[in-house]
Structures are given as C-alpha cells and as structure tokens.
Write a protein that holds these residues in place. Structure first.
Motif, PDB file in Angstrom:
ATOM      1  N   ILE A 221      -0.476   7.969  -4.217  1.00 28.85           N
ATOM      2  CA  ILE A 221       0.217   7.792  -2.935  1.00 28.85           C
ATOM      3  C   ILE A 221       1.668   8.233  -3.109  1.00 28.85           C
ATOM      4  N   SER A 222       2.402   8.310  -2.007  1.00 24.14           N
ATOM      5  CA  SER A 222       3.808   8.697  -2.094  1.00 24.14           C
ATOM      6  C   SER A 222       4.651   7.529  -2.603  1.00 24.14           C
ATOM      7  N   GLN A 223       5.810   7.866  -3.139  1.00 27.41           N
ATOM      8  CA  GLN A 223       6.721   6.832  -3.621  1.00 27.41           C
ATOM      9  C   GLN A 223       7.157   5.945  -2.466  1.00 27.41           C
ATOM     10  N   ARG A 224       7.377   6.524  -1.327  1.00 29.51           N
ATOM     11  CA  ARG A 224       7.794   5.755  -0.138  1.00 29.51           C
ATOM     12  C   ARG A 224       6.716   4.749   0.251  1.00 29.51           C
ATOM     13  N   ASN A 225       5.476   5.184   0.241  1.00 33.68           N
ATOM     14  CA  ASN A 225       4.365   4.296   0.570  1.00 33.68           C
ATOM     15  C   ASN A 225       4.288   3.149  -0.426  1.00 33.68           C
ATOM     16  N   TYR A 226       4.438   3.474  -1.715  1.00 31.99           N
ATOM     17  CA  TYR A 226       4.406   2.428  -2.734  1.00 31.99           C
ATOM     18  C   TYR A 226       5.553   1.443  -2.532  1.00 31.99           C
ATOM     19  N   CYS A 227       6.744   1.957  -2.261  1.00 31.74           N
ATOM     20  CA  CYS A 227       7.909   1.108  -2.026  1.00 31.74           C
ATOM     21  C   CYS A 227       7.647   0.157  -0.856  1.00 31.74           C
ATOM     22  N   ASP A 228       7.063   0.668   0.211  1.00 30.42           N
ATOM     23  CA  ASP A 228       6.744  -0.169   1.375  1.00 30.42           C
ATOM     24  C   ASP A 228       5.736  -1.261   1.009  1.00 30.42           C
ATOM     25  N   ILE A 229       4.784  -0.949   0.157  1.00 33.38           N
ATOM     26  CA  ILE A 229       3.804  -1.949  -0.279  1.00 33.38           C
ATOM     27  C   ILE A 229       4.506  -3.017  -1.118  1.00 33.38           C
ATOM     28  N   GLU A 230       5.335  -2.571  -2.056  1.00 39.63           N
ATOM     29  CA  GLU A 230       6.031  -3.513  -2.935  1.00 39.63           C
ATOM     30  C   GLU A 230       6.982  -4.412  -2.137  1.00 39.63           C
ATOM     31  N   ARG A 231       7.607  -3.869  -1.115  1.00 42.94           N
ATOM     32  CA  ARG A 231       8.541  -4.643  -0.291  1.00 42.94           C
ATOM     33  C   ARG A 231       7.834  -5.403   0.833  1.00 42.94           C
ATOM     34  N   ASN A 232       6.515  -5.314   0.875  1.00 47.71           N
ATOM     35  CA  ASN A 232       5.691  -5.992   1.880  1.00 47.71           C
ATOM     36  C   ASN A 232       5.958  -5.502   3.302  1.00 47.71           C
TER      37      ASN A 232
ATOM     38  N   PRO B  37      -1.612  -2.103   1.600  1.00 42.30           N
ATOM     39  CA  PRO B  37      -2.375  -0.979   1.052  1.00 42.30           C
ATOM     40  C   PRO B  37      -3.798  -0.972   1.604  1.00 42.30           C
ATOM     41  N   SER B  38      -4.380   0.198   1.637  1.00 38.88           N
ATOM     42  CA  SER B  38      -5.795   0.288   1.981  1.00 38.88           C
ATOM     43  C   SER B  38      -6.594  -0.382   0.869  1.00 38.88           C
ATOM     44  N   TRP B  39      -7.856  -0.624   1.132  1.00 41.83           N
ATOM     45  CA  TRP B  39      -8.711  -1.245   0.124  1.00 41.83           C
ATOM     46  C   TRP B  39      -8.747  -0.375  -1.133  1.00 41.83           C
ATOM     47  N   THR B  40      -8.829   0.935  -0.940  1.00 41.44           N
ATOM     48  CA  THR B  40      -8.889   1.864  -2.066  1.00 41.44           C
ATOM     49  C   THR B  40      -7.620   1.800  -2.911  1.00 41.44           C
ATOM     50  N   VAL B  41      -6.473   1.787  -2.259  1.00 36.81           N
ATOM     51  CA  VAL B  41      -5.201   1.720  -2.990  1.00 36.81           C
ATOM     52  C   VAL B  41      -5.075   0.375  -3.701  1.00 36.81           C
ATOM     53  N   ALA B  42      -5.495  -0.691  -3.062  1.00 34.91           N
ATOM     54  CA  ALA B  42      -5.461  -2.015  -3.699  1.00 34.91           C
ATOM     55  C   ALA B  42      -6.317  -2.011  -4.959  1.00 34.91           C
ATOM     56  N   GLN B  43      -7.474  -1.372  -4.903  1.00 33.95           N
ATOM     57  CA  GLN B  43      -8.345  -1.286  -6.074  1.00 33.95           C
ATOM     58  C   GLN B  43      -7.710  -0.453  -7.185  1.00 33.95           C
ATOM     59  N   ARG B  44      -7.025   0.610  -6.805  1.00 35.57           N
ATOM     60  CA  ARG B  44      -6.346   1.441  -7.806  1.00 35.57           C
ATOM     61  C   ARG B  44      -5.223   0.660  -8.486  1.00 35.57           C
ATOM     62  N   LEU B  45      -4.485  -0.124  -7.701  1.00 36.44           N
ATOM     63  CA  LEU B  45      -3.432  -0.967  -8.273  1.00 36.44           C
ATOM     64  C   LEU B  45      -4.028  -1.985  -9.246  1.00 36.44           C
ATOM     65  N   GLU B  46      -5.125  -2.586  -8.833  1.00 36.25           N
ATOM     66  CA  GLU B  46      -5.806  -3.574  -9.672  1.00 36.25           C
ATOM     67  C   GLU B  46      -6.252  -2.938 -10.992  1.00 36.25           C
ATOM     68  N   ASN B  47      -6.846  -1.773 -10.914  1.00 36.43           N
ATOM     69  CA  ASN B  47      -7.306  -1.085 -12.123  1.00 36.43           C
ATOM     70  C   ASN B  47      -6.139  -0.650 -13.006  1.00 36.43           C
ATOM     71  N   PHE B  48      -5.078  -0.185 -12.397  1.00 36.55           N
ATOM     72  CA  PHE B  48      -3.918   0.293 -13.152  1.00 36.55           C
ATOM     73  C   PHE B  48      -3.240  -0.844 -13.910  1.00 36.55           C
ATOM     74  N   PHE B  49      -3.019  -1.967 -13.228  1.00 33.86           N
ATOM     75  CA  PHE B  49      -2.291  -3.073 -13.847  1.00 33.86           C
ATOM     76  C   PHE B  49      -3.198  -4.073 -14.566  1.00 33.86           C
ATOM     77  N   GLY B  50      -4.494  -4.025 -14.305  1.00 33.98           N
ATOM     78  CA  GLY B  50      -5.407  -4.960 -14.944  1.00 33.98           C
ATOM     79  C   GLY B  50      -5.242  -6.386 -14.448  1.00 33.98           C
ATOM     80  N   VAL B  51      -4.793  -6.516 -13.211  1.00 34.87           N
ATOM     81  CA  VAL B  51      -4.568  -7.815 -12.573  1.00 34.87           C
ATOM     82  C   VAL B  51      -5.258  -7.766 -11.213  1.00 34.87           C
TER      83      VAL B  51
END
Length: 68
Positions: A25-36, A40-54
C-alpha cells in the motif's frame, strides 16, 4: 492512534514507507491506518498480521493514549 501498530513498527526500526511497501500500500495509506484515520481492508489487515506476527485485532486496537 493505533499505538500497538506503531510500537510493532518501531520495535523493528522500520519506517512507515518500508512497512507500506512490504504490505503493498502507499505510505500515506499506511500512515492513515496507523493514525486511525482509516481502516485497512481485510486483505491489508491480514498482511499486517503476517508481517508483524501479531493478531490484527491487537495491532489495530484503538487507544486514546500511548501505553507506558
């Protein structure tokens, strides 16, 4: 602010851009997710989960103040 997401990123000493690039995803999109500012879409949430292992439910939990 989603402090657990930010904490996980900082623990690995990664920039928002590095995480965004990895999960496709774009950095801007990620920043918006982090700042609430967006959810994120379900797919992006799953990618975050897999990346961080949380579970995404923990990473994306909202918090009013930074944990101590």
């Amino acid at each position: 602010m989603r402090y657990r997401l930010k904490e996980a990123r900082l623990k690995r000493q990664l920039t928002q851009q590095e995480v965004a690039t990895y999960i496709g995803i774009s950095q801007r999109n990620y920043c918006d997710i982090e700042r609430n500012k967006s959810n994120p879409s379900w797919t992006v949430a799953q990618r975050l989960e897999n990346f961080f292992g949380v579970p995404a439910s923990e990473l994306l939990a909202e918090g009013e103040e930074e944990p101590v």
